[in-house]
Design an enzyme around this catalytic site. Sequence first.
Site, PDB file in Angstrom:
ATOM      1  N   HIS A 132       0.815  -1.208   0.000  1.00 35.91           N
ATOM      2  CA  HIS A 132       0.000   0.000   0.000  1.00 35.91           C
ATOM      3  C   HIS A 132       0.853   1.266   0.000  1.00 35.91           C
ATOM      4  O   HIS A 132       1.888   1.352   0.643  1.00 35.91           O
ATOM      5  CB  HIS A 132      -0.929   0.004   1.218  1.00 35.91           C
ATOM      6  N   ASP A 133       0.394   2.235  -0.770  1.00 33.55           N
ATOM      7  CA  ASP A 133       0.964   3.592  -0.789  1.00 33.55           C
ATOM      8  C   ASP A 133       2.374   3.664  -1.372  1.00 33.55           C
ATOM      9  O   ASP A 133       3.058   4.674  -1.210  1.00 33.55           O
ATOM     10  CB  ASP A 133       0.953   4.208   0.621  1.00 33.55           C
ATOM     11  N   GLY A 150       5.058  -0.955   2.845  1.00 35.90           N
ATOM     12  CA  GLY A 150       4.214   0.217   2.627  1.00 35.90           C
ATOM     13  C   GLY A 150       4.997   1.509   2.517  1.00 35.90           C
ATOM     14  O   GLY A 150       6.041   1.686   3.145  1.00 35.90           O
TER      15      GLY A 150
END
Length: 273
Positions: A132-133, A150
Amino acid sequence: NRKTLMVNIHPTARIHPTALVDERATIGQDVVVGPFCFVGPDVKIGDRTVLRSHVTVEGRTTLGTDNVVYPGAAIGCEPQDKKYAGEDTVLIVGDRNVIRENCTLSIGTVQDEGVTRVGSDNLFMANAHVAHDCRVGNGTILANNVALAGHVTLEDYAIVGGQTGVHQFCRVGAHAMVGGVAAVTRDVPPYVICAGNPCVPHGLNLVGLRRSGFNDAQMRALRRAYGALYRENLTVKEALEKIDALKTEFPDAAEVLTHFGDFVAASTRGLIR
């Protein structure tokens, strides 16, 4: 009304009868969705992208044009983050990427911008993970079993060797090369080659730079910049001042020196040493 819902699926798209494609998905021209694939309702797939077989594309995910996704890949899956609570976050993938078997690319989280971004012309070898991200640039290579935690940033044309893990919030600079089975816990400056657990620098990525068309002046300037940062026993502040001064001596290399210096100056996790 089924006829109304199907308007987002281009008539030239080829969808295998065993595939499950939500009628609310947007499917572009000449897209191929192979056997046993799943495509969710908030997915947009650009022209000529191919899902070979057994591919899952879900979440609010956009895949650009001319991508090829191999069996077992999970694109737009929920973040492996215990704070994630079903928020409406996004994965955006560019064009001409090759995503090999069993790769996983997650949507973002609201703790960041809510977007995982992947550029174009990247190669994700089997079992690579983009959490994520993350922000992945263009022309990168993630070898087998690479794991980006992340919020990782991977700049253009960076290469990460097999079995390597990159700690959350770390950055790997443009044209850098990380060796296999490495543990990246700090930022890797652009143009540098590194390896080990913990990861340590081993000079410039000379072969990669030559292949990318860097000229002699740029190579000499980067050697001097690397020396200032790693070989002259200077503080980071002193090294940055010396790197900035090199722009006068090497005007044709000012752009790469600026990128090198700016990357170092912006580090919050610290640099590999």
